[in-house]
Design a protein around this motif. Structure first.
Motif, PDB file in Angstrom:
ATOM      1  N   GLU A   1       0.845  -1.292   0.007  1.00 24.77           N
ATOM      2  CA  GLU A   1       0.028  -0.129   0.006  1.00 24.77           C
ATOM      3  C   GLU A   1       0.914   1.264   0.096  1.00 24.77           C
ATOM      4  O   GLU A   1       1.892   1.378   0.713  1.00 24.77           O
ATOM      5  CB  GLU A   1      -0.929  -0.108   1.136  1.00 24.77           C
ATOM      6  CG  GLU A   1      -1.761   0.971   1.420  1.00 24.77           C
ATOM      7  CD  GLU A   1      -2.612   0.996   2.726  1.00 24.77           C
ATOM      8  OE1 GLU A   1      -3.047   0.017   3.411  1.00 24.77           O
ATOM      9  OE2 GLU A   1      -2.705   2.148   3.466  1.00 24.77           O
ATOM     10  N   ASP A   2       0.585   2.067  -1.003  1.00 27.56           N
ATOM     11  CA  ASP A   2       1.339   3.343  -0.767  1.00 27.56           C
ATOM     12  C   ASP A   2       1.454   3.969   0.475  1.00 27.56           C
ATOM     13  O   ASP A   2       0.258   4.295   1.259  1.00 27.56           O
ATOM     14  CB  ASP A   2       0.641   4.526  -1.736  1.00 27.56           C
ATOM     15  CG  ASP A   2       1.289   5.856  -1.942  1.00 27.56           C
ATOM     16  OD1 ASP A   2       2.473   5.824  -1.795  1.00 27.56           O
ATOM     17  OD2 ASP A   2       0.730   6.728  -2.109  1.00 27.56           O
ATOM     18  N   GLY A   3       2.617   4.418   0.811  1.00 21.58           N
ATOM     19  CA  GLY A   3       3.016   5.090   2.189  1.00 21.58           C
ATOM     20  C   GLY A   3       2.992   3.979   2.979  1.00 21.58           C
ATOM     21  O   GLY A   3       3.908   3.699   3.738  1.00 21.58           O
ATOM     22  N   ALA A   4       1.783   3.328   3.578  1.00 15.07           N
ATOM     23  CA  ALA A   4       1.788   2.453   4.987  1.00 15.07           C
ATOM     24  C   ALA A   4       2.548   1.230   4.589  1.00 15.07           C
ATOM     25  O   ALA A   4       3.098   0.904   5.600  1.00 15.07           O
ATOM     26  CB  ALA A   4       0.377   2.124   5.386  1.00 15.07           C
ATOM     27  N   GLY A   5       2.670   0.726   3.591  1.00 17.18           N
ATOM     28  CA  GLY A   5       3.482  -0.446   3.015  1.00 17.18           C
ATOM     29  C   GLY A   5       2.763  -1.560   3.577  1.00 17.18           C
ATOM     30  O   GLY A   5       3.443  -2.820   3.599  1.00 17.18           O
ATOM     31  N   HIS A   6       1.389  -1.660   4.089  1.00 16.95           N
ATOM     32  CA  HIS A   6       0.851  -2.959   4.132  1.00 16.95           C
ATOM     33  C   HIS A   6       0.575  -3.636   2.814  1.00 16.95           C
ATOM     34  O   HIS A   6       0.583  -3.098   1.769  1.00 16.95           O
ATOM     35  CB  HIS A   6      -0.486  -2.688   4.681  1.00 16.95           C
ATOM     36  CG  HIS A   6      -0.522  -1.880   6.069  1.00 16.95           C
ATOM     37  ND1 HIS A   6       0.244  -2.205   6.963  1.00 16.95           N
ATOM     38  CD2 HIS A   6      -1.294  -1.015   6.535  1.00 16.95           C
ATOM     39  CE1 HIS A   6       0.210  -1.323   7.878  1.00 16.95           C
ATOM     40  NE2 HIS A   6      -0.770  -0.237   7.711  1.00 16.95           N
ATOM     41  N   ILE A   7       0.502  -4.948   2.847  1.00 19.04           N
ATOM     42  CA  ILE A   7      -0.157  -6.001   1.661  1.00 19.04           C
ATOM     43  C   ILE A   7      -1.297  -5.219   1.159  1.00 19.04           C
ATOM     44  O   ILE A   7      -2.254  -4.653   1.909  1.00 19.04           O
ATOM     45  CB  ILE A   7      -0.350  -7.283   2.203  1.00 19.04           C
ATOM     46  CG1 ILE A   7       1.003  -7.995   2.612  1.00 19.04           C
ATOM     47  CG2 ILE A   7      -1.050  -7.970   1.130  1.00 19.04           C
ATOM     48  CD1 ILE A   7       0.873  -9.303   2.985  1.00 19.04           C
ATOM     49  N   SER A   8      -1.256  -5.081  -0.314  1.00 19.63           N
ATOM     50  CA  SER A   8      -2.519  -4.568  -0.820  1.00 19.63           C
ATOM     51  C   SER A   8      -2.552  -4.973  -2.015  1.00 19.63           C
ATOM     52  O   SER A   8      -1.836  -5.382  -2.916  1.00 19.63           O
ATOM     53  CB  SER A   8      -2.165  -3.060  -0.866  1.00 19.63           C
ATOM     54  OG  SER A   8      -3.241  -2.396  -1.678  1.00 19.63           O
ATOM     55  N   TYR A   9      -3.856  -5.509  -2.460  1.00 16.67           N
ATOM     56  CA  TYR A   9      -4.291  -6.131  -3.548  1.00 16.67           C
ATOM     57  C   TYR A   9      -5.087  -5.332  -4.409  1.00 16.67           C
ATOM     58  O   TYR A   9      -5.912  -5.432  -5.362  1.00 16.67           O
ATOM     59  CB  TYR A   9      -5.026  -7.516  -3.525  1.00 16.67           C
ATOM     60  CG  TYR A   9      -4.140  -8.334  -2.905  1.00 16.67           C
ATOM     61  CD1 TYR A   9      -2.812  -8.940  -3.374  1.00 16.67           C
ATOM     62  CD2 TYR A   9      -4.406  -8.851  -1.498  1.00 16.67           C
ATOM     63  CE1 TYR A   9      -2.061  -9.920  -2.682  1.00 16.67           C
ATOM     64  CE2 TYR A   9      -3.666  -9.825  -0.948  1.00 16.67           C
ATOM     65  CZ  TYR A   9      -2.403 -10.396  -1.494  1.00 16.67           C
ATOM     66  OH  TYR A   9      -1.736 -11.359  -0.758  1.00 16.67           O
TER      67      TYR A   9
ATOM     68  N   ASN B   1      -4.395   0.988  -6.167  1.00 18.19           N
ATOM     69  CA  ASN B   1      -3.015   0.964  -5.658  1.00 18.19           C
ATOM     70  C   ASN B   1      -2.030   0.498  -6.182  1.00 18.19           C
ATOM     71  O   ASN B   1      -0.916   0.937  -6.460  1.00 18.19           O
ATOM     72  CB  ASN B   1      -3.108   0.353  -4.078  1.00 18.19           C
ATOM     73  CG  ASN B   1      -1.666   0.517  -3.441  1.00 18.19           C
ATOM     74  OD1 ASN B   1      -1.384   1.430  -3.062  1.00 18.19           O
ATOM     75  ND2 ASN B   1      -1.106  -0.309  -3.410  1.00 18.19           N
ATOM     76  N   HIS B   2      -2.351  -0.592  -6.973  1.00 16.39           N
ATOM     77  CA  HIS B   2      -1.189  -1.484  -7.781  1.00 16.39           C
ATOM     78  C   HIS B   2      -0.707  -0.441  -8.844  1.00 16.39           C
ATOM     79  O   HIS B   2       0.520  -0.110  -9.036  1.00 16.39           O
ATOM     80  CB  HIS B   2      -1.612  -2.764  -8.247  1.00 16.39           C
ATOM     81  CG  HIS B   2      -0.665  -3.460  -9.024  1.00 16.39           C
ATOM     82  ND1 HIS B   2       0.403  -3.507  -8.783  1.00 16.39           N
ATOM     83  CD2 HIS B   2      -0.731  -4.065 -10.234  1.00 16.39           C
ATOM     84  CE1 HIS B   2       1.085  -4.370  -9.849  1.00 16.39           C
ATOM     85  NE2 HIS B   2       0.413  -4.504 -10.742  1.00 16.39           N
ATOM     86  N   GLN B   3      -1.774   0.066  -9.428  1.00 18.87           N
ATOM     87  CA  GLN B   3      -1.456   1.036 -10.765  1.00 18.87           C
ATOM     88  C   GLN B   3      -0.583   2.048 -10.097  1.00 18.87           C
ATOM     89  O   GLN B   3       0.491   2.375 -10.773  1.00 18.87           O
ATOM     90  CB  GLN B   3      -2.799   1.650 -11.224  1.00 18.87           C
ATOM     91  CG  GLN B   3      -2.628   2.594 -12.497  1.00 18.87           C
ATOM     92  CD  GLN B   3      -2.238   2.036 -13.635  1.00 18.87           C
ATOM     93  OE1 GLN B   3      -3.421   1.282 -14.126  1.00 18.87           O
ATOM     94  NE2 GLN B   3      -1.266   2.338 -14.359  1.00 18.87           N
TER      95      GLN B   3
END
Lengths: 614, 340
Positions: free
Chosen positions: A472-480, A484-486
């Protein structure tokens, strides 16, 4: 002075000589010694070691021939020379594999004792070339090197085998006389090397001198040659190979950053010398790690970078392929690492000891996913020093893996290097966030260069997790999350593209506009520059430019290209830079592709230039 | 438990992250995470000095759930990444979370070389004998003939014994624990943390979705005592609900015997985790259900200098012998000449 032995001396500007013999004959060694003596004497030098992949192919066989070419000059030179002016062949196999590179009328010195019937057979000669007239184009000197050497050492009681091993120094002595080289640097080297075996040191020195005196006294050579000192830029010099330069550059960069260097590598030709060299610098805090494989070398480099070291790995093409998944992890985790690829002939195992430039697309594009990183290329042995520092500077500033491309030719080749004053090299500024930043810290927060913070384990309050899954942008959590990917893909690409603001503009050698631009990259610099300069000296409107930054390209690249009617891109591959240039700038560049395991000759490039101007 | 007075007293809660744990409900991984978080605060190490490194697989999500520094790597490479971390930063306590596929299949090479080097890493290998994250293919520890999605007629691959591999790779600390026996698991993790050098811990872990009950013979409390041999250093190898069975050496082979009728504890094998030769550890690592009770506990714990320590020493010795390196001197090495 004994006027009978004083022969005429002829002055020359530039000479290329080649030592060749069996891989066990010590040709690389005497070639290196001749280079050192020439460099210390004050000539400009450029070398091309050429050795087989086999450690010891059967004695006397064609496969076992090892050669070392050195070009030395009173002028500024950039290549090991197109044509060999003088060759020393220690056996028929060496003669046979190398004679085609000798200029017509060139000097060929052979060890006459190595031309027995069986020696000739091993080399595939049906008749003795020294007697059948096939060498009539050359000035052939038959010297019974084995006999003369053994004779000179006969009272030393070191045994026939040890005495026989000195014959390379005998040959070196002879050539040193022929080209008025000083013997002192070699004698000093022998004394240092064999300090613990004084009888061996004595034997080698005696062989060296015997060869020298033979040239002086025998009625063989009508003349000797003198190559005056070159007018190099003032300064203190040493001779440096590209691999040595990478090692010195990495240590220097770590010192400039005030951090320890971690270098992990798996042995691979022709990159292993970087590992060897760095393993000697432990007192600089350098930690070298010979990993179990290429993947571990890359993965441990990432781990060391995470821990806060200046982390680098080195390899060649096949190893780069193995490292790629981990390099992708480096792009994703945005860690500063340097990957040095000393390119060799490919694909697959290819030509391990021969040079090529065919890993450019692998470096720029060879990973899964949208995975851009910074790609640099050194253009000469000494340039490897500067580019290694550049690589660390960019990696740490932008938090991005950087691939530095060199090749077997500049990695093993040597040239004089102006020793810099370390105090004058600009520092590499690195800032790690501290506990004081804890309240606002985010692991994927970006600064003005789009770099994320390099927060080190052990810092209270900054605990975070990085990894290969999209963050995840900024926080760095896993994000699908799709958007956010774009965003993250775009950000990583933008960050690498933004490196352009730090890199110097592409320099044009010659007029900034004209009929033809010769554009190159990497180790072909010397040949391309020389060929373009020759054409220009003849009145053609030809310039050259050489890329050291391949991703991103220098900002003015498109502008430079647009000022020429034609663009020629000579490469030691199938046209890889040409593809990138065409894609990026829509320029219909013309190629000159060569994949023969050998560098360009100046004449090959020159002829292509002329053909395009017609 | 002694704590450095300068350190705040930590609890398991201090190591809980803000991340949602995404393992399947009922997964054995939860137990391992819970015991780990119980052990970490007791080690006297500031929590920011831990690093958890992992590869790919269910087990490899571990770092996201421990509130310290973490590096979720790529498949099989966690030991190599962790070696880099530890080499660069010997001051950190570096842990690896891996699985039977990650650590023994794709990453087998790194596992071997990490152990032989004795890098000071704690490696937790979650063995569930199946590929969970890719939804149910057989793994290198799946039993021969196992029916899985990728082996509808049964596997034809002979499985590996993880602890035997560790013995062969000269690992200095080899242990096995069980997700369901939390007390013993906690003990084994404590011992691993205390070991200096590579600590390899195989943890039997139930994948309740793709390989449920794989370790029921040991995990189900009712018959655990009959099927498990708890290793105790210096003690005879006794097991069974009534502690009436033991392991005896018959020639070079272990055998199960019943105590009584002239068979006494003195006839049994005594465990020696610190034996310099790993023969006993190897034998234990090959004892499998149903022929034998499966050993749990510390197979081997011996002392050997660690890789990171030796690497550091070389740097220190070189610096002592040659003085701190200076760039100018490095450049001047070899022949130099002046051009004026």
């Amino acid at each position: 002075m004994d006027t009978l032995t004083k022969k005429s001396v002829q002055q020359l500007d530039e000479v290329a000589i080649r030592f060749c013999g069996d891989s066990g004959d010590g040709m690389q060694l005497v070639g290196t010694q001749f280079t050192n003596a020439s460099a210390i004497f004050g000539n400009d030098v450029s070398t091309l070691p050429d050795f087989p992949a086999e450690i010891r192919a059967p004695a006397g066989s064609l496969a076992g021939v090892s050669g070392f070419q050195i070009n030395f000059s009173s002028r500024d030179i950039h290549t090991p020379g197109d044509r060999v002016n003088a060759m020393i062949a220690m056996n028929p196999a060496a003669l046979r594999t190398n004679i085609k590179d000798v200029e017509v009328g060139g000097i060929v010195i052979v060890n006459d004792d190595a031309f027995s019937k069986s020696d000739l057979q091993k080399a595939g000669y049906e008749s003795n070339p020294l007697e059948d007239g096939s060498l009539s184009k050359y000035r052939v000197y038959r010297v019974p090197i084995t006999k003369l050497n053994n004779e000179a050492l006969k009272d030393l009681n070191i045994g026939a085998k040890a005495a026989g091993r000195c014959k390379n120094f005998y040959a070196l002595g002879l050539v040193a006389w022929l080209y008025s080289r000083p013997l002192e640097p070699t004698i000093k080297w022998i004394q240092d090397k064999f300090g613990k075996k004084p009888e061996i040191a004595e034997a080698n020195i005696r062989a060296l001198k015997a060869g020298y005196y033979y040239g002086e006294t025998a009625e063989l050579f009508p003349t000797s040659f003198r190559i005056p000192r070159a007018k190099l830029a003032p300064g203190r010099y040493r001779k440096l190979t590209g691999n040595e330069a990478v090692a010195l550059g990495l240590v220097t960069a770590a010192e400039l950053a005030g951090k320890p260097l971690f270098y992990a590598s798996y042995p691979i030709t022709p990159a292993s010398d970087i590992l060897h060299q760095l393993s000697m610098y432990k007192n600089f805090g350098v930690k070298t790690f010979q990993a179990e494989d290429e993947i571990a070398a890359m993965a441990s480099t990432l781990g060391a970078a995470f821990g806060g070291a200046i982390a680098a790995t080195g390899t060649s093409g096949p190893g780069l392929a193995l490292k790629m998944e981990a390099i992708g992890l480096g792009v994703m985790t945005e860690l500063p690492v340097v990957i040095v690829d000393v390119q060799r002939g490919g694909p697959s195992t290819g030509l391990p000891t021969k040079t090529e430039q065919a890993d450019l697309l692998q470096a720029v594009c060879g990973r899964n996913g949208e995975c851009p990183l910074c790609v640099l290329a050194a253009r000469s042995p000494a340039d490897c020093f500067d580019m290694a520092i550049w690589a660390v500077r960019i990696a740490t500033k932008y938090m991005v893996p950087v691939i530095l491309l060199t090749d077997g030719y500049i990695g093993n080749g040597a040239e004089p290097w102006v020793i810099p004053d370390p105090e004058k090299l600009p520092k590499i500024e690195i800032k790690h966030p501290t506990s004081a930043d804890a309240s606002s810290f985010l692991p994927y927060q970006r600064n003005e260069h789009l770099a994320r913070p390099w927060a080190l384990p052990g810092t209270p309050g900054l605990a975070h997790r990085i990894g290969g899954i999209e963050k995840e942008d900024g926080a760095g959590h896993i994000s699908y999350d799709p958007l956010n990917h774009q965003k993250m893909v775009d950000l990583r690409a933008k960050k690498v593209a933004g490196i352009v603001k730090d890199i110097p503009p592409l320099e044009v050698n010659g007029d900034p506009q004209g009929d033809l631009l010769v554009l190159g990259w990497g180790g072909t610099y010397g040949a391309l520059l020389s060929a373009a300069s020759r054409a220009r000296a003849e009145g053609h409107r030809v310039s050259s430019a050489h890329l050291q930054f391949l991703n991103p390209f220098p900002a003015n690249t498109g502008d430079v290209l647009s000022r020429f009617k034609k663009v020629l891109i000579p490469e030691l591959n199938g046209g890889q830079l040409r593809k990138l240039i065409r894609a990026e700038y829509l320029v219909d560049a013309i190629g000159l592709d060569k994949v023969q395991g050998k560098p360009f000759l100046i004449s090959e490039v020159y002829e292509k230039i002329i053909s395009l101007l017609k | 438990m002694h704590h450095d007075t300068s350190l705040p007293v930590l609890t398991a809660k201090d190591f809980t992250t803000d991340q949602d744990v995404r393992w399947c409900p009922g997964c054995g991984d939860y137990s391992i995470l819970a015991q780990m978080k119980k052990v970490l605060p007791t080690l006297g190490i500031p929590k920011e000095n831990f690093v958890f490194v992992s590869g790919i697989g269910c087990s490899s999500r571990f770092p996201y759930y421990v509130e310290t520094y973490g590096f979720h790597g790529i498949h099989g490479r966690a030991p190599a990444i962790a070696t880099g971390v530890k080499a660069a930063r010997p001051d950190l306590s570096v842990w690896v979370a891996t699985g039977d596929g990650d650590g023994l299949s794709i990453g087998g090479n790194h596992m071997i070389h990490t152990m032989r080097r004795n890098v000071d890493l704690k490696i937790l290998l979650f063995n569930n004998r199946i590929y969970g994250l890719t939804k149910g293919q057989y793994s290198p520890t799946s039993e021969l003939g196992k029916l899985t999605k990728s082996s509808p007629m049964g596997t034809v691959d002979n499985p590996i014994h993880p602890c035997s591999l560790a013995v062969g790779a000269e690992c200095t600390f080899i242990a096995r624990a069980l997700d369901a026996d939390v007390k013993h698991l906690e003990y084994v993790l404590q011992r691993a943390a205390a070991h200096k050098g590579t600590a390899f811990v195989e943890i039997y872990q139930n994948c309740n979705v793709f390989n449920d009950g794989a370790f029921d013979y040991a995990a189900v409390k009712d018959h655990r005592a009959e099927h498990v041999l708890y290793l105790e250093h210096g003690k005879p190898m006794i097991f069974g609900k009534n502690r009436d069975k033991g392991i005896r050496l018959n020639g070079l082979e272990p055998e199960v015997v019943t105590l009584g009728n002239g068979m006494t504890e003195d006839d049994l094998l005594f465990h020696d985790e610190s034996a310099s030769e790993p023969v006993l550890a190897l034998m234990l690592s090959r004892m499998t259900h149903p022929q034998f009770p499966e050993p749990l506990g510390i197979f081997r714990a011996v002392k050997r200098p660690t890789f990171d320590e030796l690497l550091d020493e070389q740097v220190k010795n070189a610096t002592k012998r040659l003085g701190r390196g200076r760039l100018a001197a490095m450049y001047d090495d070899g022949e130099t000449w002046e051009v004026s």
